[in-house]
Scaffold this motif. Structure first.
Motif, PDB file in Angstrom:
ATOM      1  N   ASN A 135      -9.408  -9.615  10.631  1.00 28.54           N
ATOM      2  CA  ASN A 135      -9.928 -10.130   9.369  1.00 28.54           C
ATOM      3  C   ASN A 135      -8.802 -10.172   8.345  1.00 28.54           C
ATOM      4  O   ASN A 135      -8.458  -9.155   7.738  1.00 28.54           O
ATOM      5  N   PRO A 136      -8.196 -11.339   8.130  1.00 26.92           N
ATOM      6  CA  PRO A 136      -7.077 -11.415   7.189  1.00 26.92           C
ATOM      7  C   PRO A 136      -7.483 -11.162   5.752  1.00 26.92           C
ATOM      8  O   PRO A 136      -6.622 -10.956   4.898  1.00 26.92           O
ATOM      9  N   LYS A 137      -8.793 -11.161   5.474  1.00 24.32           N
ATOM     10  CA  LYS A 137      -9.266 -10.914   4.116  1.00 24.32           C
ATOM     11  C   LYS A 137      -9.475  -9.430   3.840  1.00 24.32           C
ATOM     12  O   LYS A 137      -9.813  -9.037   2.725  1.00 24.32           O
ATOM     13  N   SER A 138      -9.305  -8.596   4.866  1.00 25.58           N
ATOM     14  CA  SER A 138      -9.564  -7.159   4.714  1.00 25.58           C
ATOM     15  C   SER A 138      -8.291  -6.367   4.947  1.00 25.58           C
ATOM     16  O   SER A 138      -7.620  -6.539   5.968  1.00 25.58           O
ATOM     17  N   SER A 139      -7.975  -5.475   4.031  1.00 25.24           N
ATOM     18  CA  SER A 139      -6.779  -4.636   4.177  1.00 25.24           C
ATOM     19  C   SER A 139      -6.954  -3.586   5.254  1.00 25.24           C
ATOM     20  O   SER A 139      -5.983  -3.055   5.791  1.00 25.24           O
ATOM     21  N   SER A 140      -8.221  -3.289   5.600  1.00 27.97           N
ATOM     22  CA  SER A 140      -8.480  -2.262   6.613  1.00 27.97           C
ATOM     23  C   SER A 140      -8.431  -2.821   8.027  1.00 27.97           C
ATOM     24  O   SER A 140      -8.466  -2.064   8.989  1.00 27.97           O
ATOM     25  N   SER A 141      -8.391  -4.158   8.149  1.00 30.18           N
ATOM     26  CA  SER A 141      -8.367  -4.779   9.474  1.00 30.18           C
ATOM     27  C   SER A 141      -6.935  -4.821   9.980  1.00 30.18           C
ATOM     28  O   SER A 141      -6.056  -5.400   9.362  1.00 30.18           O
ATOM     29  N   SER A 142      -6.707  -4.213  11.129  1.00 30.51           N
ATOM     30  CA  SER A 142      -5.344  -4.148  11.664  1.00 30.51           C
ATOM     31  C   SER A 142      -5.383  -4.158  13.173  1.00 30.51           C
ATOM     32  O   SER A 142      -6.236  -3.523  13.792  1.00 30.51           O
ATOM     33  N   SER A 143      -4.467  -4.904  13.766  1.00 27.04           N
ATOM     34  CA  SER A 143      -4.381  -4.921  15.225  1.00 27.04           C
ATOM     35  C   SER A 143      -3.649  -3.702  15.756  1.00 27.04           C
ATOM     36  O   SER A 143      -3.730  -3.381  16.929  1.00 27.04           O
ATOM     37  N   GLY A 144      -2.883  -3.024  14.865  1.00 23.45           N
ATOM     38  CA  GLY A 144      -2.149  -1.839  15.281  1.00 23.45           C
ATOM     39  C   GLY A 144      -0.880  -2.148  16.032  1.00 23.45           C
ATOM     40  O   GLY A 144      -0.196  -1.253  16.506  1.00 23.45           O
TER      41      GLY A 144
ATOM     42  N   ALA B  52       2.194 -10.143  10.117  1.00 25.92           N
ATOM     43  CA  ALA B  52       0.960 -10.905   9.912  1.00 25.92           C
ATOM     44  C   ALA B  52       0.438 -10.704   8.493  1.00 25.92           C
ATOM     45  O   ALA B  52      -0.003 -11.654   7.836  1.00 25.92           O
ATOM     46  N   THR B  53       0.504  -9.440   8.023  1.00 18.64           N
ATOM     47  CA  THR B  53       0.050  -9.149   6.663  1.00 18.64           C
ATOM     48  C   THR B  53       0.872  -9.920   5.637  1.00 18.64           C
ATOM     49  O   THR B  53       0.348 -10.438   4.645  1.00 18.64           O
ATOM     50  N   HIS B  54       2.167 -10.019   5.886  1.00 13.23           N
ATOM     51  CA  HIS B  54       3.038 -10.769   4.974  1.00 13.23           C
ATOM     52  C   HIS B  54       2.595 -12.227   4.881  1.00 13.23           C
ATOM     53  O   HIS B  54       2.512 -12.802   3.780  1.00 13.23           O
ATOM     54  N   TYR B  55       2.281 -12.843   6.037  1.00 14.95           N
ATOM     55  CA  TYR B  55       1.880 -14.242   6.017  1.00 14.95           C
ATOM     56  C   TYR B  55       0.500 -14.423   5.366  1.00 14.95           C
ATOM     57  O   TYR B  55       0.245 -15.442   4.713  1.00 14.95           O
ATOM     58  N   VAL B  56      -0.373 -13.441   5.541  1.00 13.99           N
ATOM     59  CA  VAL B  56      -1.674 -13.503   4.874  1.00 13.99           C
ATOM     60  C   VAL B  56      -1.492 -13.494   3.364  1.00 13.99           C
ATOM     61  O   VAL B  56      -2.112 -14.281   2.629  1.00 13.99           O
ATOM     62  N   GLU B  57      -0.619 -12.578   2.881  1.00 13.38           N
ATOM     63  CA  GLU B  57      -0.378 -12.507   1.438  1.00 13.38           C
ATOM     64  C   GLU B  57       0.256 -13.798   0.934  1.00 13.38           C
ATOM     65  O   GLU B  57      -0.060 -14.272  -0.158  1.00 13.38           O
TER      66      GLU B  57
END
Length: 738
Positions: free
Chosen positions: A676-685, A692-697
């Motif tokens: 879920n790219p809209k959730s900060s708690s969602s992580s593939s680990g 991925a988080t960088h590209y979402v931001e």
């Protein structure tokens, strides 16, 4: 609404009807408009019918509709006080899911990657359909994966402690504090229930208005009365029979059956529905009739409702509970055994039939007549052996417009009911273009099969257009299953049988009276493996029977007998069986070995369940509860047992727990929550998670920049319009009076 959405819903609107943003009239206000809406609904159908009646050679497009629930677990797995509640975050989850799809669409995903998410009756529910209709038979092998995709995406928006098992009903609905967050005391102006707070109803104004207006038209709260499962320590009842109406929970629990009093106990159930497009209006009517005969069989095959309001039931299916939950008939219309008062039967000129015409059943029930006009309607009419209520004026209006008598009676019979929700700003409409009044009645006659004319603006489009919608049939009796494999199997089977009926020219007609008997039988405990159903002996055309399956001379073409579900589906020495006929059809079309192998897996599973080799969900869930350590053999469902059952159902659906009693040797893949790219708690680990988080931001930043640019352009447009307005005002000799 999108063309895709229209597949799983009446018209282009959600299953409960028109979800327009408007204010519904109170029932007292609506009374003066009831006749108007009924009459103009007939006019709207006439215009629809004549605009699209010549459609032909439409493609086979089809789709499924799943209804989900979101639950909240409370307590650790070994906590003796653990329980489970419904989560009222349905609207929030829908919004998050739509944002996820919008994000994917912006970054390369297609319609086939999308899902449609819509509200349902209760706040803890939501409905999903494929983003795009399936086409043809090769798409059958995509169904399970597409259902699994929706499960994964739904899991991605759950809050900590939430689960989303695909079960028909919540076992503790209406028991104590069963909502998360707490929803307050029971009752409210919509339902006046002694069990359910109005806060569980979806926030769209239509749903509350439906609840209130059903109660007001009826003249009392709805009454749901279902047989209780009797065990060794089930308490002796103090109130016996179907007349007593309890005023407290304590009184209700001392009755000899399970009683409930609100629409939520029926429309709060989840189901599986399949809608498919016919090639023409004639084919749609033919399929409507033949698939209607199968609705009781599929209800028994998918049985998944062994409890209500914290009690175990002595039946397996939801159907009659839902029918009673929306039964808006007045006492005279019900033929109630209670003594009528003068006010019960004095009649009312505003309501359909004056409120006095006897209506055999609720507006949620099995079909009342067949539609096909084969042999000029004569062949069909001999099977329509039960009386129907309708306005003769409506029938004559339809016939004079060019609608055949068989179809005219069906349409007029739908309009023997009243519109339940009328929106203030959707009353005076253009009957040549608008369809609100037609859909108002069409979408609130909840029958086992629904015949669905295309919305005119979609029907007139080229048949190859993705936006085109043709004549459709919706199969509505099935209960939702715990796994995507089961739901896919049932969906695929119905699609295959629809092709078999058409290609092999089957005749499945039985009298409507026998069909109604089958519906009652289908809901019994263990009906799937132990009940027998009325079915035709001879379903193949005469030219086939005479050559390949000679029948005894004493058998007439319309003879029928009681058969087990195993014989109807699997066949016997004297009956071909629907699944062997599916195989004949696959042979006939030259089905490839890869597709055939996959389809055999689904068909084999269905046959094993029909033979009793595998349990239905209802049987498995009842056994789970009765064997649970906390169960006291008193027919009541302990909170701990409900918690463990719902967790087990979620685990089975996600492939985390094997269940050979349900599935045999079928192994299911693990379903994990989608990222879920809209959730900060969602992580593939994974090691690339930070990237991925960088590209979402970055995507969020670019979206904000695009919105800022659009806002600036709109402001410039506004300034230009303001200047033009000032110039026009300055040219007037007298200032404008507004």
């Amino acid at each position: 609404s999108s063309g895709q959405l229209a597949w799983a819903s009446p018209g282009a609107h959600a299953a409960m009807g028109f979800l327009v943003e408007s204010e519904p009239l109170d029932w007292d206000q609506a009374m003066r408009w009831l006749t108007y809406v009924r009459d103009h609904g007939i006019e709207q159908f006439v215009h629809i019918f004549h605009q699209v009646k010549y459609l032909k050679e439409d493609l086979l497009r089809w789709g499924d509709e799943l209804e989900h629930c979101i639950l909240k677990t409370v307590g650790d797995p070994d906590d003796p006080d653990r329980t489970v509640r419904v989560s009222l975050r349905g609207p929030e989850a829908i919004e998050q899911l739509k944002q996820l799809d919008a994000h994917g669409r912006l970054h390369g995903l297609s319609d086939m990657d999308m899902c449609n998410w819509m509200p349902e009756y209760a706040r803890y529910m939501l409905e999903s359909t494929p983003g795009k209709p399936y086409e043809g038979l090769t798409d059958l092998l995509q169904v399970e994966d597409r259902m699994r995709l929706r499960r994964s995406r739904l899991l991605a928006v759950l809050a900590p402690g939430e689960i989303a098992p695909t079960v028909t009903t919540f076992p503790l609905l209406g028991v104590g504090e069963f909502c998360d967050p707490p929803a307050g005391p029971p009752g409210g102006p919509f339902s006046e229930s002694i069990f359910l707070p109005d806060a569980i109803i979806s926030p769209h104004p239509r749903f509350g208005a439906l609840t209130r207006n059903i109660r007001k038209r009826r003249g009392s709260k709805v009454e749901i009365r279902r047989p209780r499962f009797e065990d060794e320590k089930t308490p002796e009842p103090e109130h016996i029979g179907m007349v007593f109406v309890p005023e407290t929970v304590e009184e209700a629990d001392k009755m000899d059956h399970v009683y409930a009093d609100a629409m939520g106990f029926g429309m709060g159930c989840c189901c599986l529905q399949v809608t498919f497009q016919a090639s023409s209006v004639q084919e749609s009517r033919h399929l409507y009739d033949h698939l209607a005969v199968l609705t009781p069989l599929m209800l028994a095959l998918t049985a998944a409702t062994p409890f209500m309001r914290g009690w175990l039931l002595d039946e397996d299916s939801r159907w009659n509970s839902v029918a009673m939950s929306v039964d808006d008939r007045k006492p005279c219309e019900r033929g109630s055994a209670r003594k009528f008062s003068e006010t019960d039967c004095h009649g009312d000129p505003h309501v359909a039939g004056g409120g006095k015409a006897f209506l055999r059943k609720s507006r949620y029930d099995s079909i009342d007549c067949y539609l096909c006009a084969c042999q000029g309607g004569a062949n069909t009419q001999k099977f329509n052996d039960l009386a129907m209520v309708f306005s003769e004026e409506h029938v004559q209006r339809l016939v004079k417009s060019g609608v055949d008598l068989t179809l005219a009676k069906h349409i007029a019979h739908l309009f023997a009911r009243d519109p339940l929700v009328i929106f203030k700003d959707r009353i005076t409409l253009d009957d040549r273009k608008d369809i609100d009044h037609w859909e108002n009645l069409q979408s609130t006659n909840w029958q086992t099969v629904r015949w669905k004319p295309p919305p005119p603006h979609k029907g007139v489009l080229d048949t190859n257009s993705q936006e085109h919608i043709g004549w459709r049939v919706e199969f509505r009796s099935m209960e939702i299953q715990m796994t995507d494999f089961e739901n896919a199997a049932m969906t695929i089977f119905i699609i295959l049988v629809s092709r078999v009926v058409l290609t092999l020219d089957l005749n499945l007609y039985i009298p409507i009276s026998r069909l109604e008997e089958n519906m009652e039988v289908a809901q019994g405990r263990n009906a799937c493996s132990t009940a027998t159903f009325w079915f035709r002996n001879l379903i193949l055309p005469e030219h086939v029977r005479s050559k390949f399956s000679p029948s005894p001379a004493h058998r007439k073409a319309d003879d029928m007998r009681r058969m087990s579900l195993a014989e109807i589906l699997g066949g016997s020495d004297s009956f071909p069986g629907l699944i062997p006929l599916c195989n004949t059809y696959l042979d006939f079309i030259g089905c490839d070995s890869v597709t055939r192998s996959a389809l055999n897996r689904y068909l084999g599973f269905i046959l094993r369940r029909a033979r009793g080799e595998l349990m239905t969900p209802a049987t498995w869930m009842r056994e789970f509860i009765t064997k649970h350590p906390s169960y006291q053999k008193d027919s009541r469902i302990p909170a701990a047992a409900a918690h463990d059952l719902m967790v087990a159902a979620a685990d089975i659906g996600e492939g985390r727990r094997a269940c050979p009693e349900l599935l045999g040797d079928i192994e299911l893949p693990l379903v994990e929550p989608a990222r879920n790219p809209k959730s900060s708690s969602s992580s593939s680990g994974g090691p690339w998670d930070e990237l991925a988080t960088h590209y979402v931001e970055r995507a969020k930043l670019r979206q904000d920049e695009a919105l800022d640019a659009e806002i600036m352009n709109k402001l410039k447009d506004l300034q230009t319009l303001q200047k033009e307005l000032e110039d026009l005002q300055a040219r007037r000799s007298v200032p404008p009076n507004f």
